[in-house]
Scaffold this motif. Structure first.
Motif, PDB file in Angstrom:
ATOM      1  N   MET A  34       1.080  -1.132  -0.288  1.00  0.00           N
ATOM      2  CA  MET A  34       0.059   0.356   0.272  1.00  0.00           C
ATOM      3  C   MET A  34       0.968   1.058   0.171  1.00  0.00           C
ATOM      4  SD  MET A  34      -2.477  -1.355   2.494  1.00  0.00           S
ATOM      5  CE  MET A  34      -3.617   0.981   2.645  1.00  0.00           C
ATOM      6  N   SER A  35       2.071   1.027   1.049  1.00  0.00           N
ATOM      7  CA  SER A  35       3.043   2.481   0.624  1.00  0.00           C
ATOM      8  C   SER A  35       3.843   2.164  -0.408  1.00  0.00           C
ATOM      9  CB  SER A  35       3.555   1.813   1.558  1.00  0.00           C
ATOM     10  OG  SER A  35       5.200   1.050   1.445  1.00  0.00           O
ATOM     11  N   GLY A  36       3.573   1.280  -1.438  1.00  0.00           N
ATOM     12  CA  GLY A  36       3.970   1.571  -3.526  1.00  0.00           C
ATOM     13  C   GLY A  36       5.079   0.774  -2.877  1.00  0.00           C
ATOM     14  N   GLY A  37       5.014   0.050  -2.444  1.00  0.00           N
ATOM     15  CA  GLY A  37       6.640  -1.011  -2.253  1.00  0.00           C
ATOM     16  C   GLY A  37       6.580  -2.383  -3.164  1.00  0.00           C
ATOM     17  N   SER A  38       7.238  -2.915  -3.988  1.00  0.00           N
ATOM     18  CA  SER A  38       7.502  -3.950  -4.470  1.00  0.00           C
ATOM     19  C   SER A  38       7.766  -4.952  -3.844  1.00  0.00           C
ATOM     20  CB  SER A  38       7.550  -4.037  -5.700  1.00  0.00           C
ATOM     21  OG  SER A  38       7.890  -5.044  -6.777  1.00  0.00           O
ATOM     22  N   LEU A  39       6.942  -6.044  -3.906  1.00  0.00           N
ATOM     23  CA  LEU A  39       7.754  -7.424  -3.401  1.00  0.00           C
ATOM     24  C   LEU A  39       8.761  -8.299  -4.602  1.00  0.00           C
ATOM     25  CD1 LEU A  39       4.117  -9.039  -1.963  1.00  0.00           C
ATOM     26  CD2 LEU A  39       6.211  -8.087  -0.647  1.00  0.00           C
TER      27      LEU A  39
END
Length: 289
Positions: free
Chosen positions: A20-25
């Motif tokens: 949700m914070s814009g991170g990528s897994l």
């Protein structure tokens, strides 16, 4: 069930918040296998180095309790009260000779065979029989018997806590092992210092996954497992305390039903039968052969 729900919520909140914070897994998924191998493997190795064969077997035998919960259910406490009622009543009404046939060969006892789950528990069976055997040997001082029983309970509880302590030790070490994995990642990154910034950034991110995994596993999974297991062991210990309380009450000269009522007061509230339930269970016990 609560433990499974907890794990699902843990992953959903941690990784969901990250997304949700814009991170990528992508970096986490790519680095996770070898980071988990490094950190998890090192943690297991440390457990092998610092543990013993007895503690390792105890861990294997107690892992299932994390999901299933305490061994002793409300019905088992009721059975225990009925069993000790029969034993103390036999001692009072028929004497020590009549009791000896039950405590010397409990597997053949008409009393013990009615309660197979209690009989299958090695410590509970030994604890009851050994204490009653001391009484048949003229050790009838309540204080001495209670002190002897308390020592056995302390020893058993200390040994039973071995798996929980091992998990707690592992949880304490995981953050440091995560740093080890991260440092190895940084060393790998420094060997590729001539690469473009986007590649170096990806490598540094992968290295930091090690620190994350160490802290995440320690405080999100392994630490709570240790707490859960310790709570279960503490809960199961109440079962053996009831045995102590009833047999000591018997030595104080109380009638069998009074001794059992004293023991009923020591049963945890969520498993405690009411006075009427216990009385009904005792009245429904078939006549002792």
């Amino acid at each position: 069930m609560l433990q499974i729900i907890g794990i699902v919520v843990l992953f959903a909140c941690v990784f969901g918040g990250f997304l949700m914070s814009g991170g990528s897994l992508d970096s986490v998924i790519e680095a996770a296998p070898h980071e988990v191998l490094t950190i998890g493997g090192a943690a297991v190795a440390a457990l092998l180095i610092g543990g013993s064969m007895y503690s390792l077997k105890s861990i294997g035998g107690n892992v299932g309790k994390i999901i299933s919960g305490p061994k002793w259910k409300p019905g088992d406490y009721r059975d225990l009260l009925c069993l000790l009622f029969l034993l103390t009543k036999t001692m009072k009404s028929k004497g020590l000779i009549a009791l000896e046939q039950h405590i010397e060969r409990p597997q053949e006892s008409s009393i013990f065979k009615r309660y197979p789950k209690i009989m299958a528990d090695h410590f509970a069976l030994t604890f009851i029989c050994d204490t009653l055997r001391m009484m048949t040997m003229s050790l009838e001082d309540p204080l001495q018997v209670e002190a002897a029983m308390e020592k056995q309970l302390e020893k058993h509880h200390h040994e039973a806590l071995s798996p929980a302590n091992a998990f707690q030790t592992m949880a304490d070490g995981l953050p440091a092992l995560g740093i080890v994995a991260a440092v190895l990642g940084v060393i790998k990154t420094m060997g590729s210092i001539s690469e473009p910034p986007e590649i170096l950034g990806r490598m540094i991110g992968s290295a930091l996954v090690g620190t994350f995994m160490g802290v995440f596993l320690a405080y999100g999974i392994v630490g709570p497992i240790s707490v859960r297991l310790k709570a279960i062991i503490d809960d199961e210990a109440h079962f053996y305390h009831v045995i102590r309380d009833i047999l000591v009450a018997h030595l104080h000269g109380n009638a069998a039903q009074v001794s059992v009522e004293i023991g009923r007061g020591s049963v945890p509230s969520e498993a405690q039968p009411s006075f009427q339930e216990l009385e009904e269970a005792i009245n429904n016990i078939p006549k002792v052969e």
